[in-house]
Motif scaffolding. Structure first.
Motif, PDB file in Angstrom:
ATOM      1  N   ILE A   5      47.124 -10.101  40.340  1.00  0.00           N
ATOM      2  CA  ILE A   5      46.841  -8.789  39.755  1.00  0.00           C
ATOM      3  C   ILE A   5      48.166  -8.198  39.266  1.00  0.00           C
ATOM      4  CG2 ILE A   5      45.903  -6.466  40.133  1.00  0.00           C
ATOM      5  CD1 ILE A   5      43.715  -8.475  40.629  1.00  0.00           C
ATOM      6  N   LYS A   7      50.392  -5.236  37.428  1.00  0.00           N
ATOM      7  CA  LYS A   7      50.518  -3.840  36.988  1.00  0.00           C
ATOM      8  C   LYS A   7      51.289  -3.895  35.678  1.00  0.00           C
ATOM      9  CE  LYS A   7      51.076  -2.619  41.808  1.00  0.00           C
ATOM     10  NZ  LYS A   7      52.081  -2.573  42.859  1.00  0.00           N
ATOM     11  N   TYR A  60      46.012  -2.530  34.090  1.00  0.00           N
ATOM     12  CA  TYR A  60      46.122  -3.658  35.027  1.00  0.00           C
ATOM     13  C   TYR A  60      45.396  -4.883  34.452  1.00  0.00           C
ATOM     14  CZ  TYR A  60      46.998   0.316  38.117  1.00  0.00           C
ATOM     15  OH  TYR A  60      47.498   1.468  38.661  1.00  0.00           O
ATOM     16  N   ALA A  61      45.875  -6.076  34.836  1.00  0.00           N
ATOM     17  CA  ALA A  61      45.191  -7.305  34.422  1.00  0.00           C
ATOM     18  C   ALA A  61      45.174  -8.291  35.574  1.00  0.00           C
ATOM     19  CB  ALA A  61      45.905  -7.911  33.217  1.00  0.00           C
ATOM     20  N   ALA A  62      44.097  -9.082  35.645  1.00  0.00           N
ATOM     21  CA  ALA A  62      44.045 -10.236  36.552  1.00  0.00           C
ATOM     22  C   ALA A  62      44.428 -11.443  35.706  1.00  0.00           C
ATOM     23  CB  ALA A  62      42.644 -10.399  37.134  1.00  0.00           C
ATOM     24  N   GLY A  71      40.440  -7.114  33.479  1.00  0.00           N
ATOM     25  CA  GLY A  71      41.366  -5.985  33.426  1.00  0.00           C
ATOM     26  C   GLY A  71      40.653  -4.663  33.579  1.00  0.00           C
ATOM     27  N   THR A  94      35.553  -8.331  33.093  1.00  0.00           N
ATOM     28  CA  THR A  94      35.957  -9.699  33.452  1.00  0.00           C
ATOM     29  C   THR A  94      35.394 -10.632  32.389  1.00  0.00           C
ATOM     30  OG1 THR A  94      35.890  -9.181  35.820  1.00  0.00           O
ATOM     31  CG2 THR A  94      35.809 -11.503  35.224  1.00  0.00           C
ATOM     32  N   LEU A 107      40.490  -6.277  41.447  1.00  0.00           N
ATOM     33  CA  LEU A 107      41.187  -5.320  40.569  1.00  0.00           C
ATOM     34  C   LEU A 107      40.953  -3.888  41.043  1.00  0.00           C
ATOM     35  CD1 LEU A 107      40.616  -6.921  37.071  1.00  0.00           C
ATOM     36  CD2 LEU A 107      42.806  -5.985  37.810  1.00  0.00           C
ATOM     37  N   VAL A 111      43.820  -1.351  42.104  1.00  0.00           N
ATOM     38  CA  VAL A 111      44.020  -0.118  41.338  1.00  0.00           C
ATOM     39  C   VAL A 111      43.965   1.088  42.270  1.00  0.00           C
ATOM     40  CG1 VAL A 111      42.972   1.374  39.589  1.00  0.00           C
ATOM     41  CG2 VAL A 111      43.206  -1.075  39.158  1.00  0.00           C
TER      42      VAL A 111
END
Ligand SMILES: CC(C)(COP(=O)(O)OP(=O)(O)OC[C@H]1O[C@@H](n2cnc3c(N)ncnc32)[C@H](O)[C@@H]1OP(=O)(O)O)[C@@H](O)C(=O)NCCC(=O)NCCS
Length: 161
Positions: A5, A7, A60-62, A71, A94, A107, A111
């Motif tokens: 994950i 930031k 944010y992104a996975a 995200g 997703t 996520l 977050v």
């Protein structure tokens, strides 16, 4: 499935790619995401901590290697008529091949934890889903009027550490 994950305020080099990725999710132009991500970067405090700057917006992104799997963001108001219910988790997505493996849940947890560390312990989210967010500790709050009609407003309170 293995993923990290990220930031995005800590990885500014990923911002252009992330803005492009978010564009395909909800058909909102890349420029809208880019603008919000630039605001996020300009709000950062010393280093990339963001402690001294405004905590909203955030993105944010996975990621698995260089690939974005999912995200979400945090913005002030996700286009509804209750500005008092802020800030809002938005753009929860997703990519299809990776769904049902807990990525959105991971996520959301990251977050909520990150925002709590930045001093925001209550977050809101508008959705049409029923059941999805309850699973991750969110509670249904009320119906709000959005740009696209009524939506279900959820609330999440982070526990005090
Ligand atoms: C909703 C979404 C973000 C879930 O992502 P995900 O990484 O698969 O979520 P998780 O793996 O953490 O949780 C999966 C659970 O979400 C729920 N879920 C997934 N898609 C759903 C849908 N379309 N409707 C209702 N619930 C859904 C299911 O309960 C699922 O549980 P299951 O695996 O037991 O069936 C993903 O399906 C998606 O991007 N959908 C399109 C965009 C969207 O609807 N975003 C939410 C906007 S508020």
């Amino acid at each position: 499935m293995k993923y990290e994950i990220v930031k995005l305020r800590e990885r500014p080099e990923l911002v252009p790619e992330a803005a492009r990725w978010f564009e395909h999710t909800f058909q909102i132009p890349e420029s809208v995401y880019l603008e919000s991500m630039k605001e996020m970067l300009s709000n950062r405090g010393p280093g990339s901590s963001c402690k001294a700057g405004a905590p909203v917006p955030q993105w944010y992104a996975a990621m698995d290697g260089g690939v974005i799997l999912g995200g979400m963001g945090v913005i002030e108001n996700d286009f509804h008529n209750r500005p008092d219910l802020a800030p809002n988790v938005c753009a929860v997505y997703t990519d299809e091949p990776y769904r049902g493996q807990g990525i959105a849940g991971a996520l959301l947890e990251a977050v909520c934890g990150d925002m709590a560390s930045l001093g925001i312990d209550t977050l809101y989210l508008v959705t049409s889903h029923t059941g999805l967010y309850e699973r991750y500790g969110w509670e249904f709050l009320c119906i709000v009027e959005g740009d696209d009609g009524p939506g279900r407003m959820y609330i999440h309170r982070s526990e005090e550490k």
